[in-house]
Design a protein around this motif. Sequence first.
Motif, PDB file in Angstrom:
ATOM      1  N   LEU A 181     -47.014  60.145  69.721  1.00 49.62           N
ATOM      2  CA  LEU A 181     -46.542  59.287  70.653  1.00 49.62           C
ATOM      3  C   LEU A 181     -47.345  59.449  71.852  1.00 49.62           C
ATOM      4  O   LEU A 181     -47.452  60.364  72.587  1.00 49.62           O
ATOM      5  N   VAL A 182     -48.028  58.195  72.354  1.00 50.41           N
ATOM      6  CA  VAL A 182     -49.150  58.074  73.478  1.00 50.41           C
ATOM      7  C   VAL A 182     -48.649  56.745  74.117  1.00 50.41           C
ATOM      8  O   VAL A 182     -48.137  55.702  73.406  1.00 50.41           O
ATOM      9  N   GLY A 183     -49.262  56.723  75.258  1.00 51.65           N
ATOM     10  CA  GLY A 183     -49.192  55.600  76.333  1.00 51.65           C
ATOM     11  C   GLY A 183     -50.164  54.480  75.542  1.00 51.65           C
ATOM     12  O   GLY A 183     -50.619  54.815  74.725  1.00 51.65           O
ATOM     13  N   GLY A 184     -49.980  53.308  76.076  1.00 53.95           N
ATOM     14  CA  GLY A 184     -50.720  52.208  75.559  1.00 53.95           C
ATOM     15  C   GLY A 184     -50.823  51.903  74.284  1.00 53.95           C
ATOM     16  O   GLY A 184     -51.530  51.080  73.693  1.00 53.95           O
ATOM     17  N   THR A 185     -49.510  52.085  73.688  1.00 55.59           N
ATOM     18  CA  THR A 185     -49.209  51.666  72.360  1.00 55.59           C
ATOM     19  C   THR A 185     -47.756  50.727  72.247  1.00 55.59           C
ATOM     20  O   THR A 185     -47.135  50.891  73.416  1.00 55.59           O
ATOM     21  N   ASP A 186     -47.627  49.932  71.292  1.00 62.63           N
ATOM     22  CA  ASP A 186     -46.528  49.080  71.249  1.00 62.63           C
ATOM     23  C   ASP A 186     -45.032  50.006  71.370  1.00 62.63           C
ATOM     24  O   ASP A 186     -44.838  50.601  70.047  1.00 62.63           O
TER      25      ASP A 186
END
Length: 422
Positions: A107-112
Amino acid sequence: MNETKFRKFNLKDFLITALEEQYIQEPTEIQERLIPSILKGKSVIGQSQTGSGKTLTYLLPIVHQLNTTEQVCQAIITAPTRELSDQIYKELMKLIEGNHRYRIRKLVGGTDRKRMLEYLKIPPHVIIGTPGRISDLIKHEELSVFTATTLVIDEADLMLEMGFIKDVDFIASRMAEHLQMLVFSATIPEHLQPFLKKYMENPKVAQVDAKQSASHEVEHLLVPHRYRELNELIMKICSTINPYLALIFANTKSKVDELYESLVQAGYRVERLHGGLSPRERKQTMKRIERLECEYIVATDLASRGIDIKGVSHVINVEIPDELDFFIHRVGRTGRAGVSGQAITIYREVDEHKIHALEKRGVSFKHVDIKKDEWSEIAPRKRWKPPRKSKPDVVLPKPKKVTPGYKKKLREKQAKLNKRKK
């Protein structure tokens, strides 16, 4: 194949097999000291440099203890950057390859976000990610973590530096009451202590001395700047070495961009890494690096911490960082796994106290410069010495018998003595 020494930890057979397939036979110092405590459920603090094997130190016990019959979140691993989260995720997937019972989510930022929420409908056993994204999902009640009993904080000092400790604190407060916390960091800053005391009672502490991180497999070359144009000096160095992969470190994003443009114009295959790139740019850059599509990577200290870039034959320090631990982490990217490496450091006169401090840590520099496109040994620089304290002037005692004009005579006598002393 030699018998692996990891069997003494009584890990599950598939984990031993996964290690053997990666030719990992012997535990590192940090693994020896902390894996037994983690397996017993103790909280730990591991203080060590990049390349010490800390990732496997927490991944092996976590995977060993997962209960796949329960579809609930059991462990959360936090990292300060997307790249480090991705690296940890890949390391974990190597350990469980072929074991489809284990549910792992990154779970990271910049993903759908929609796709991410779809994956979270069935709770994962382990979550790996950046604190901002994980805490955001918990706040919006899209992720439940109250069943998770283990929390990993990787690169804790960077978490503090990048302002993520509040997010980590929030995540910890939503997890199980009896929490096992596994903290790994190059340094343990004073400002981190209140947070650690809040969640950890008598943790097992293991420190792999930073002095040991200056690998004996690395040859350290010290190159004087001598007021030359920096970009030209870098070009000379690049034309002199023949790297498999070279990491060039600068202290600021603007300097990285400047060096990157110069190397591109000179026709070198080069990438850049710093916190100013967008998530998409960084992801694409890491893919090109993994595919070995470049010879040079220009980076800030982001790349020296946590991100595992394999095959680094050379490290070039354009500037010496103020935090000397960062220097140790930089040069620790080469000379690994018994393979020799070379670290080239450009220094200015104002850096002398830093070089002196690094020498006290065990770094042995060879003084060189480039003459006729070849390395040439030069005379050692003038060693730094602490400024000498001047001795105080002589002060004569007041005479026991005072006569008229004694003060003037005393001053004249004292001035003569001080002049003679000088």
